[in-house]
Scaffold this active site. Structure first.
Site, PDB file in Angstrom:
ATOM      1  N   LYS A  22       0.835  -1.214   0.000  1.00 41.86           N
ATOM      2  CA  LYS A  22       0.000   0.000   0.000  1.00 41.86           C
ATOM      3  C   LYS A  22       0.868   1.261   0.000  1.00 41.86           C
ATOM      4  CE  LYS A  22      -2.162   2.237   3.989  1.00 41.86           C
ATOM      5  NZ  LYS A  22      -1.330   3.345   4.136  1.00 41.86           N
ATOM      6  N   ASN A  23       1.847   1.317   0.884  1.00 41.27           N
ATOM      7  CA  ASN A  23       2.585   2.579   1.026  1.00 41.27           C
ATOM      8  C   ASN A  23       3.550   2.838  -0.137  1.00 41.27           C
ATOM      9  OD1 ASN A  23       1.120   3.222   3.246  1.00 41.27           O
ATOM     10  ND2 ASN A  23       2.687   2.633   4.743  1.00 41.27           N
ATOM     11  N   CYS A 116      -5.084   8.500   8.760  1.00 40.06           N
ATOM     12  CA  CYS A 116      -5.268   8.037  10.132  1.00 40.06           C
ATOM     13  C   CYS A 116      -4.816   9.088  11.129  1.00 40.06           C
ATOM     14  CB  CYS A 116      -4.437   6.773  10.365  1.00 40.06           C
ATOM     15  SG  CYS A 116      -5.067   5.345   9.488  1.00 40.06           S
ATOM     16  N   ARG A 121       0.793  15.203  12.760  1.00 35.07           N
ATOM     17  CA  ARG A 121       1.568  14.715  11.609  1.00 35.07           C
ATOM     18  C   ARG A 121       1.982  15.923  10.769  1.00 35.07           C
ATOM     19  NH1 ARG A 121      -1.413   9.409   9.223  1.00 35.07           N
ATOM     20  NH2 ARG A 121       0.633   9.028   8.319  1.00 35.07           N
ATOM     21  N   PRO A 122       3.007  16.659  11.229  1.00 33.86           N
ATOM     22  CA  PRO A 122       3.408  17.884  10.533  1.00 33.86           C
ATOM     23  C   PRO A 122       4.007  17.601   9.160  1.00 33.86           C
ATOM     24  CG  PRO A 122       4.980  17.343  12.267  1.00 33.86           C
ATOM     25  CD  PRO A 122       3.868  16.356  12.380  1.00 33.86           C
ATOM     26  N   ILE A 123       4.021  18.637   8.293  1.00 36.08           N
ATOM     27  CA  ILE A 123       4.650  18.477   6.970  1.00 36.08           C
ATOM     28  C   ILE A 123       5.758  19.524   6.775  1.00 36.08           C
ATOM     29  CG2 ILE A 123       2.666  17.380   5.844  1.00 36.08           C
ATOM     30  CD1 ILE A 123       2.228  20.187   4.480  1.00 36.08           C
ATOM     31  N   ASP A 124       6.308  20.002   7.895  1.00 36.16           N
ATOM     32  CA  ASP A 124       7.333  21.056   7.812  1.00 36.16           C
ATOM     33  C   ASP A 124       8.543  20.647   6.959  1.00 36.16           C
ATOM     34  OD1 ASP A 124       7.503  19.330  10.214  1.00 36.16           O
ATOM     35  OD2 ASP A 124       9.448  20.293  10.467  1.00 36.16           O
ATOM     36  N   GLN A 125       8.912  19.373   7.004  1.00 36.27           N
ATOM     37  CA  GLN A 125      10.097  18.949   6.240  1.00 36.27           C
ATOM     38  C   GLN A 125       9.811  18.909   4.733  1.00 36.27           C
ATOM     39  OE1 GLN A 125      13.200  18.587   7.803  1.00 36.27           O
ATOM     40  NE2 GLN A 125      11.890  19.468   9.377  1.00 36.27           N
ATOM     41  N   ASP A 305       4.052   0.746  12.061  1.00 32.75           N
ATOM     42  CA  ASP A 305       2.809   0.161  11.542  1.00 32.75           C
ATOM     43  C   ASP A 305       2.571  -1.269  12.030  1.00 32.75           C
ATOM     44  OD1 ASP A 305       2.388   2.475  10.141  1.00 32.75           O
ATOM     45  OD2 ASP A 305       3.228   1.711   8.275  1.00 32.75           O
ATOM     46  N   ILE A 327       7.950   6.907  16.779  1.00 35.45           N
ATOM     47  CA  ILE A 327       7.511   7.633  15.576  1.00 35.45           C
ATOM     48  C   ILE A 327       6.184   8.325  15.860  1.00 35.45           C
ATOM     49  CG2 ILE A 327       7.073   7.442  13.079  1.00 35.45           C
ATOM     50  CD1 ILE A 327       9.777   6.236  13.688  1.00 35.45           C
ATOM     51  N   ARG A 397      -9.324   0.582   3.988  1.00 36.94           N
ATOM     52  CA  ARG A 397      -8.420   1.542   3.345  1.00 36.94           C
ATOM     53  C   ARG A 397      -7.102   0.877   2.968  1.00 36.94           C
ATOM     54  NH1 ARG A 397      -6.513   5.550   6.867  1.00 36.94           N
ATOM     55  NH2 ARG A 397      -4.968   5.442   5.231  1.00 36.94           N
TER      56      ARG A 397
HETATM   57  N1  EPU Z   1       7.479  14.355  10.619  1.00 38.53           N
HETATM   58  C1  EPU Z   1       7.763  15.673  10.912  1.00 38.53           C
HETATM   59  N2  EPU Z   1       7.755  16.582   9.890  1.00 38.53           N
HETATM   60  C2  EPU Z   1       7.477  16.246   8.608  1.00 38.53           C
HETATM   61  C3  EPU Z   1       7.202  14.903   8.306  1.00 38.53           C
HETATM   62  C4  EPU Z   1       7.205  13.967   9.337  1.00 38.53           C
HETATM   63  O1  EPU Z   1       8.004  16.027  12.071  1.00 38.53           O
HETATM   64  O2  EPU Z   1       7.496  17.127   7.740  1.00 38.53           O
HETATM   65  C5  EPU Z   1       7.518  13.338  11.711  1.00 38.53           C
HETATM   66  C6  EPU Z   1       6.178  12.637  11.909  1.00 38.53           C
HETATM   67  O3  EPU Z   1       5.345  13.376  12.777  1.00 38.53           O
HETATM   68  C7  EPU Z   1       6.613  11.311  12.500  1.00 38.53           C
HETATM   69  C8  EPU Z   1       7.937  11.038  11.811  1.00 38.53           C
HETATM   70  O4  EPU Z   1       8.382  12.296  11.300  1.00 38.53           O
HETATM   71  O5  EPU Z   1       6.843  11.424  13.871  1.00 38.53           O
HETATM   72  C9  EPU Z   1       7.882  10.043  10.673  1.00 38.53           C
HETATM   73  O6  EPU Z   1       6.830  10.385   9.777  1.00 38.53           O
HETATM   74  P1  EPU Z   1       6.853  10.010   8.237  1.00 38.53           P
HETATM   75  O7  EPU Z   1       6.849  11.262   7.445  1.00 38.53           O
HETATM   76  O8  EPU Z   1       7.908   9.001   7.989  1.00 38.53           O
HETATM   77  O9  EPU Z   1       5.429   9.315   8.068  1.00 38.53           O
HETATM   78  P2  EPU Z   1       4.462   9.414   6.827  1.00 38.53           P
HETATM   79  O10 EPU Z   1       5.248   9.509   5.572  1.00 38.53           O
HETATM   80  O11 EPU Z   1       3.412  10.424   7.096  1.00 38.53           O
HETATM   81  C10 EPU Z   1       4.427   6.859   6.323  1.00 38.53           C
HETATM   82  C11 EPU Z   1       3.367   5.816   6.185  1.00 38.53           C
HETATM   83  C12 EPU Z   1       2.766   5.504   7.538  1.00 38.53           C
HETATM   84  C13 EPU Z   1       3.859   5.060   8.474  1.00 38.53           C
HETATM   85  C14 EPU Z   1       4.967   6.113   8.547  1.00 38.53           C
HETATM   86  C15 EPU Z   1       6.173   5.699   9.358  1.00 38.53           C
HETATM   87  C16 EPU Z   1       2.492   6.254   3.987  1.00 38.53           C
HETATM   88  C17 EPU Z   1       1.360   6.751   3.150  1.00 38.53           C
HETATM   89  N3  EPU Z   1       2.329   6.305   5.285  1.00 38.53           N
HETATM   90  O12 EPU Z   1       3.760   8.016   6.858  1.00 38.53           O
HETATM   91  O13 EPU Z   1       1.862   4.451   7.317  1.00 38.53           O
HETATM   92  O14 EPU Z   1       3.331   4.858   9.759  1.00 38.53           O
HETATM   93  O15 EPU Z   1       5.445   6.406   7.203  1.00 38.53           O
HETATM   94  O16 EPU Z   1       6.769   4.587   8.818  1.00 38.53           O
HETATM   95  O17 EPU Z   1       3.507   5.804   3.463  1.00 38.53           O
HETATM   96  C18 EPU Z   1      -0.019   3.107   7.734  1.00 38.53           C
HETATM   97  O18 EPU Z   1       0.275   2.466   6.705  1.00 38.53           O
HETATM   98  O19 EPU Z   1      -0.883   2.720   8.564  1.00 38.53           O
HETATM   99  C19 EPU Z   1       0.653   4.365   7.992  1.00 38.53           C
HETATM  100  C20 EPU Z   1       0.181   5.275   8.824  1.00 38.53           C
END
Ligand code: EPU
Length: 422
Positions: A22-23, A116, A121-125, A305, A327, A397
């Site tokens: 999925k991811n 979820c 879940r910030p997107i600052d990066q 996960d 995480i 989902r």
């Molecule tokens: N984070 C920041 N700033 C950012 C981005 C992330 O602080 O700009 C933090 C997050 O808050 C978190 C950590 O960095 O604490 C890691 O987050 P990451 O960005 O890796 O997570 P993601 O890309 O939003 C994906 C998977 C998730 C999985 C996480 C961790 C997808 C669509 N989602 O999320 O999958 O838990 O990586 O491996 O690929 C799931 O499948 O159930 C699911 C939630």
């Protein structure tokens, strides 16, 4: 409203086939729009998130067909259409359209993602990387507007946190930028390698995927190709948990062992009996499980996960253990539900404390998110009596044919439509 009804306590036997990841899929679909001609993805899971992405592609005037797990994407007529609201907000991964539309059109308007609730879940990066490449990024009430007055130019970008999403979005945004981009402290997940494999087949020049430094040499154009998606390591870990919890003998097919090595290591520590095959794992009946403690970490550490799907297995084990999700520390919504079924688990700040063994009894419970749902399905299979799970859409989902797959190995599970509103 859909409900899952599980009559637990049955020993399970047989084989379960794992789908494409999925991811990976949710990143590869937005990546495919960067091509000038048709991209064919094989092994695409038939899950709600994929159908949501197909609706978004339709809104962008991208033609698709999806049959027998083969997804054909023809982006040749794609238009740059602002998407501040609507379907785009229904899944988290739609934020990959930020990087993808920046790359394809030099602009985009994308409503902030749903997905979820796992705490903040910030997107600052992501935003930091887009800006480093020369994009102007504005955030107005959760709608991100991207533009590139001076085009996109490669840069050196250090990620302050290891992020799957930000690494993927930076790759998408920089793949056609002028010059070289270097991502430092990049995430190393197999899904990132899969994305880079697809993009390189399309004509991109990306090296270092799977390590923490990824180098991208921008190219002018990308072409269509055919690609098979890697197996879903989280789906595999979920069904291995089912097998350890309730299996007599269950073979899980289409697994890349190296992708779940840390998970298997934990199960070995618990005393689970498994045989690792070339692309399958045979799980034998496992009694007398030992309690363990675990900490989730970016890949190759123990996946966040899989923390929730493994929790019911810990309930079977003797002793005291802890789960620390570094995480997503707030990924704990499954715990009160498990306790309602008879588990003895406490959430103590950022630490989950489990004491086992405990006998579970069926109860009405709610799946608050995808992996909490997987956890409750496993708990339901273990429990005496009937477990009724609501919030089923959260499960659908990300898990394709979960009811059929479990019925095939002998589980008493059904999905019903109930008139009651959730
Ligand atoms: N984070 C920041 N700033 C950012 C981005 C992330 O602080 O700009 C933090 C997050 O808050 C978190 C950590 O960095 O604490 C890691 O987050 P990451 O960005 O890796 O997570 P993601 O890309 O939003 C994906 C998977 C998730 C999985 C996480 C961790 C997808 C669509 N989602 O999320 O999958 O838990 O990586 O491996 O690929 C799931 O499948 O159930 C699911 C939630």
């Amino acid at each position: 409203m859909k409900k899952l009804i599980i009559r637990g306590g049955k020993a399970l036997n047989g084989e379960i086939n794992i789908n494409g990841a999925k991811n990976s899929t949710v990143a590869l679909i937005p990546a495919a729009i960067l091509a000038d001609s048709e991209v064919v993805l094989e092994g695409v899971p038939d899950i709600q998130d994929v159908h949501s992405l197909l609706e978004i592609l339709d809104e962008f005037h991208v033609k698709t067909s999806f049959e027998n797990n083969i997804l054909k994407i023809d982006p040749s007529q794609m238009q740059s259409i602002p998407m501040p609201t609507g379907k785009i907000q229904s899944l988290r991964a739609s934020y990959y359209f930020m990087g993808a539309t920046l790359s394809k059109f030099g602009e985009g308007v994308i409503g902030l993602p749903g997905g979820c609730f796992l705490g903040p879940r910030p997107i600052d990066q992501h935003v930091k990387a887009f800006r480093a490449l020369g994009a102007v990024v504005e955030d107005e009430y959760g709608v991100i507007t991207l533009s590139t007055p001076e085009g996109l130019n490669g840069n050196r970008i250090y990620m302050d946190v290891v992020s799957v999403g930000a690494t993927i979005n930076t790759i998408l945004a920089s793949v056609r930028a002028k010059g070289k981009t270097i991502i430092e402290n990049a995430a190393r997940e197999p899904e990132i390698i899969d994305l880079v494999t697809l993009l390189n087949k399309m004509g991109a020049k990306i090296r270092g995927a799977g390590t923490s430094v990824i180098r991208i040499e921008g190219v002018d154009r990308l072409e269509g190709t055919t690609h098979t998606i890697i197996p879903d390591r989280i789906e595999a870990g979920t069904y291995i948990s089912v097998a350890v919890a309730m299996g007599n003998e269950i073979k899980i097919n289409n697994v890349i062992f190296e992708h779940i090595e840390s998970f298997i290591a934990k199960l070995n520590e618990m005393g689970a009996k498994m045989e690792i095959g070339e692309d399958s794992i045979l799980v034998h009946r496992s009694d007398d499980l030992k309690m363990v403690s675990l900490k989730t970490q970016p890949y190759p550490g123990f996946a966040t996960d899989l923390q929730q799907p493994l929790t019911p297995v810990l309930i079977k084990a003797s002793g005291k253990g802890t789960i620390t999700d570094t995480i997503y520390p707030q990924r704990v919504k499954h715990i009160p539900e498990l306790n309602r079924m008879g588990a003895n688990i406490k959430v103590d700040g950022d630490i989950i404390r489990v004491e086992g063994p405990a006998d579970l009894t069926g109860a009405p419970v709610r799946a608050s998110d995808l992996r909490a749902g997987a956890c409750l399905v496993i708990a339901g299979l273990m429990a005496d009596g009937v477990t009724e799970i609501t919030g089923v859409d959260n499960i659908l989902r990300g898990y394709s044919n979960i009811v059929e797959k479990l019925q095939e190995v002998g589980a008493d599970i059904q999905m019903i439509e109930d008139d009651e509103q959730e």
